[in-house]
Scaffold this motif. Structure first.
Motif, PDB file in Angstrom:
ATOM      1  N   ILE A  60       0.830  -1.204   0.000  1.00 38.75           N
ATOM      2  CA  ILE A  60       0.000   0.000   0.000  1.00 38.75           C
ATOM      3  C   ILE A  60       0.867   1.257   0.000  1.00 38.75           C
ATOM      4  O   ILE A  60       0.573   2.233  -0.694  1.00 38.75           O
ATOM      5  N   ALA A  61       1.947   1.235   0.753  1.00 38.67           N
ATOM      6  CA  ALA A  61       2.862   2.380   0.758  1.00 38.67           C
ATOM      7  C   ALA A  61       3.451   2.617  -0.630  1.00 38.67           C
ATOM      8  O   ALA A  61       3.520   3.756  -1.119  1.00 38.67           O
ATOM      9  N   GLU A  62       3.850   1.543  -1.288  1.00 39.98           N
ATOM     10  CA  GLU A  62       4.432   1.654  -2.625  1.00 39.98           C
ATOM     11  C   GLU A  62       3.407   2.180  -3.626  1.00 39.98           C
ATOM     12  O   GLU A  62       3.685   3.099  -4.410  1.00 39.98           O
ATOM     13  N   PHE A  63       2.198   1.620  -3.603  1.00 37.95           N
ATOM     14  CA  PHE A  63       1.175   2.005  -4.576  1.00 37.95           C
ATOM     15  C   PHE A  63       0.673   3.421  -4.321  1.00 37.95           C
ATOM     16  O   PHE A  63       0.338   4.146  -5.262  1.00 37.95           O
ATOM     17  N   SER A  64       0.615   3.829  -3.054  1.00 38.00           N
ATOM     18  CA  SER A  64       0.222   5.193  -2.736  1.00 38.00           C
ATOM     19  C   SER A  64       1.231   6.180  -3.316  1.00 38.00           C
ATOM     20  O   SER A  64       0.858   7.246  -3.841  1.00 38.00           O
ATOM     21  N   GLY A  65       2.499   5.829  -3.249  1.00 40.43           N
ATOM     22  CA  GLY A  65       3.539   6.674  -3.835  1.00 40.43           C
ATOM     23  C   GLY A  65       3.407   6.767  -5.351  1.00 40.43           C
ATOM     24  O   GLY A  65       3.601   7.833  -5.941  1.00 40.43           O
ATOM     25  N   ILE A  66       3.062   5.655  -5.987  1.00 34.18           N
ATOM     26  CA  ILE A  66       2.860   5.650  -7.440  1.00 34.18           C
ATOM     27  C   ILE A  66       1.704   6.577  -7.813  1.00 34.18           C
ATOM     28  O   ILE A  66       1.793   7.347  -8.773  1.00 34.18           O
ATOM     29  N   ALA A  67       0.617   6.517  -7.032  1.00 36.85           N
ATOM     30  CA  ALA A  67      -0.544   7.362  -7.313  1.00 36.85           C
ATOM     31  C   ALA A  67      -0.185   8.844  -7.199  1.00 36.85           C
ATOM     32  O   ALA A  67      -0.560   9.654  -8.055  1.00 36.85           O
ATOM     33  N   ARG A  68       0.560   9.202  -6.156  1.00 38.04           N
ATOM     34  CA  ARG A  68       0.953  10.608  -5.976  1.00 38.04           C
ATOM     35  C   ARG A  68       1.835  11.088  -7.115  1.00 38.04           C
ATOM     36  O   ARG A  68       1.642  12.170  -7.671  1.00 38.04           O
ATOM     37  N   SER A  69       2.810  10.283  -7.480  1.00 40.17           N
ATOM     38  CA  SER A  69       3.747  10.688  -8.532  1.00 40.17           C
ATOM     39  C   SER A  69       3.084  10.727  -9.906  1.00 40.17           C
ATOM     40  O   SER A  69       3.598  11.379 -10.828  1.00 40.17           O
ATOM     41  N   SER A  70       1.934  10.060 -10.036  1.00 39.81           N
ATOM     42  CA  SER A  70       1.222  10.031 -11.315  1.00 39.81           C
ATOM     43  C   SER A  70       0.166  11.123 -11.418  1.00 39.81           C
ATOM     44  O   SER A  70      -0.558  11.181 -12.407  1.00 39.81           O
ATOM     45  N   GLY A  71       0.085  11.966 -10.399  1.00 34.59           N
ATOM     46  CA  GLY A  71      -0.827  13.098 -10.458  1.00 34.59           C
ATOM     47  C   GLY A  71      -2.256  12.807 -10.090  1.00 34.59           C
ATOM     48  O   GLY A  71      -3.167  13.551 -10.499  1.00 34.59           O
ATOM     49  N   CYS A  72      -2.488  11.757  -9.301  1.00 32.02           N
ATOM     50  CA  CYS A  72      -3.851  11.459  -8.869  1.00 32.02           C
ATOM     51  C   CYS A  72      -4.360  12.565  -7.939  1.00 32.02           C
ATOM     52  O   CYS A  72      -3.706  12.886  -6.948  1.00 32.02           O
ATOM     53  N   GLU A  73      -5.511  13.110  -8.262  1.00 34.65           N
ATOM     54  CA  GLU A  73      -6.107  14.122  -7.402  1.00 34.65           C
ATOM     55  C   GLU A  73      -6.730  13.489  -6.167  1.00 34.65           C
ATOM     56  O   GLU A  73      -6.842  14.128  -5.122  1.00 34.65           O
ATOM     57  N   MET A  75      -7.280   9.331  -4.296  1.00 41.46           N
ATOM     58  CA  MET A  75      -7.183   7.888  -4.360  1.00 41.46           C
ATOM     59  C   MET A  75      -8.188   7.280  -3.390  1.00 41.46           C
ATOM     60  O   MET A  75      -8.171   7.572  -2.195  1.00 41.46           O
ATOM     61  N   MET A  76      -9.054   6.455  -3.916  1.00 40.59           N
ATOM     62  CA  MET A  76     -10.015   5.726  -3.092  1.00 40.59           C
ATOM     63  C   MET A  76      -9.419   4.362  -2.769  1.00 40.59           C
ATOM     64  O   MET A  76      -9.074   3.600  -3.677  1.00 40.59           O
ATOM     65  N   ALA A  77      -9.278   4.074  -1.484  1.00 41.00           N
ATOM     66  CA  ALA A  77      -8.677   2.807  -1.070  1.00 41.00           C
ATOM     67  C   ALA A  77      -9.707   1.976  -0.326  1.00 41.00           C
ATOM     68  O   ALA A  77     -10.347   2.458   0.607  1.00 41.00           O
ATOM     69  N   PHE A  78      -9.882   0.738  -0.747  1.00 38.15           N
ATOM     70  CA  PHE A  78     -10.888  -0.105  -0.105  1.00 38.15           C
ATOM     71  C   PHE A  78     -10.419  -1.549  -0.061  1.00 38.15           C
ATOM     72  O   PHE A  78      -9.548  -1.972  -0.824  1.00 38.15           O
ATOM     73  N   ALA A  79     -11.013  -2.300   0.859  1.00 42.77           N
ATOM     74  CA  ALA A  79     -10.696  -3.716   1.011  1.00 42.77           C
ATOM     75  C   ALA A  79     -11.986  -4.517   1.008  1.00 42.77           C
ATOM     76  O   ALA A  79     -13.043  -4.025   1.422  1.00 42.77           O
ATOM     77  N   THR A  80     -11.892  -5.759   0.547  1.00 43.91           N
ATOM     78  CA  THR A  80     -13.064  -6.618   0.470  1.00 43.91           C
ATOM     79  C   THR A  80     -12.963  -7.762   1.474  1.00 43.91           C
ATOM     80  O   THR A  80     -12.446  -7.581   2.570  1.00 43.91           O
TER      81      THR A  80
END
Length: 315
Positions: A60-73, A75-80
């Protein structure tokens, strides 16, 4: 606007980023996945293991960083279901927030079903009439039926492919008698749900979502993913029975060599196929159309409908 959806599923953690505006088709920009197989990493107390939680936090830490660097305004994070059903769910969620800054929302099973149905309705449109949708995840099976964007019936059953593999099929290939017993058990588990769904009205179109159904359709001859999302793909009950007879005799490593079956799902494709077969049998369904949109797209569409409802394109 650019939106990110971080989906912590029972098999895979998936970050999907799209460019979207209200009333428009969400355009995928990138997709990043990590196969953590959470549904298979539950200890004897029903908790996610420490090693599993470590991997989840790191991913999650890695993917959150990818989202920030990609310009995401946003990010919705959810678990099933894997996180939802874990005995230590609250502790894992708190650790994710503390170590990554990401608030991971746990979706109730019924919400998961309804959001998936929204995506299916938008994909096929109003002309499809009453839609019946089936979705097999790692931890749960969702069944919905309705004529609107919000289904009349939305059910979530603990009949996921990963869960049943762990509980019923620890060895591969599985024992033939165990398969027969599992088939009977699934019929009993689905009886009440099938009665409720069929009581809501006859479907004009029966649809299936999820990687499990896509893999099964591919094994029975449907077009590969490289053909694009708009190619019609179907799975028939006859084809499904034939493929079950074939893959249930194979080891997990041999199944992973089949086109359409990823190595991280090879161990649970037989259980998934048996759930698909039992669901279609219980609901008197002879074939399903595969929909490329599912829960992640449903979340994006709902976000656009609610948060951007006051604006227009370009504002």
């Amino acid at each position: 606007m650019r939106l990110g959806v971080l989906d912590v599923g029972s098999n895979t953690v998936h970050l999907l980023m799209v460019d979207a505006h209200r009333g428009g088709h969400p355009t995928p920009m990138s997709s990043t996945k990590a196969a953590l197989r959470l549904a298979e990493q539950i200890d004897k107390n029903g908790d996610l293991t420490r090693k599993c939680a470590d991997s989840l936090v790191e991913t999650i830490a890695e993917f959150s960083g990818i989202a920030r660097s990609s310009g995401c305004e946003e990010m919705m994070a959810f678990a099933t279901s894997a996180v939802r059903d874990a005995g230590n769910s609250d502790a894992v969620l708190a650790r994710v927030l503390d170590e990554t800054g990401v608030t991971l929302e746990v979706l109730p099973g019924e919400d998961e079903a309804r959001l998936t149905f929204l995506a299916v309705r938008r994909w096929f449109g109003w002309s499809a009439g009453r839609i019946l949708n089936l979705d097999i995840g790692g931890g749960s099976l969702e069944i919905c039926s309705g004529i609107d964007e919000d289904p009349d019936v939305a059910l979530s059953l603990q009949l996921g492919a990963g869960r049943l593999t762990r509980e019923w099929m620890p060895e591969a290939p599985p024992d033939r008698r165990r398969i027969a017993v599992l088939r009977d058990w699934l019929d009993a588990e689905l009886a009440d749900a099938a009665k409720q769904v069929k009581g809501s009205g006859k479907a004009d179109l029966t649809v299936a979502t999820s990687k499990t159904f896509r893999s099964l359709a591919r094994l029975t001859g449907a077009a590969p993913s490289s053909a694009g999302p708009r190619v019609r793909r179907t799975l028939t009950a006859t084809g499904l029975r034939q493929i079950i007879a074939f893959i249930s005799r194979m080891t997990a490593s041999d199944r992973a060599e089949l086109e359409g079956v990823s190595s991280d799902r090879a161990s649970q494709i037989v259980a998934g196929a048996l759930v698909a077969e039992a669901s279609m049998r219980a609901l008197d369904v002879e074939s399903v159309d595969i929909c490329p949109w599912a829960l992640r797209e449903g979340l994006i569409l709902r976000k656009l409908d609610t948060d951007l409802g006051h604006g227009t394109k370009g504002e």
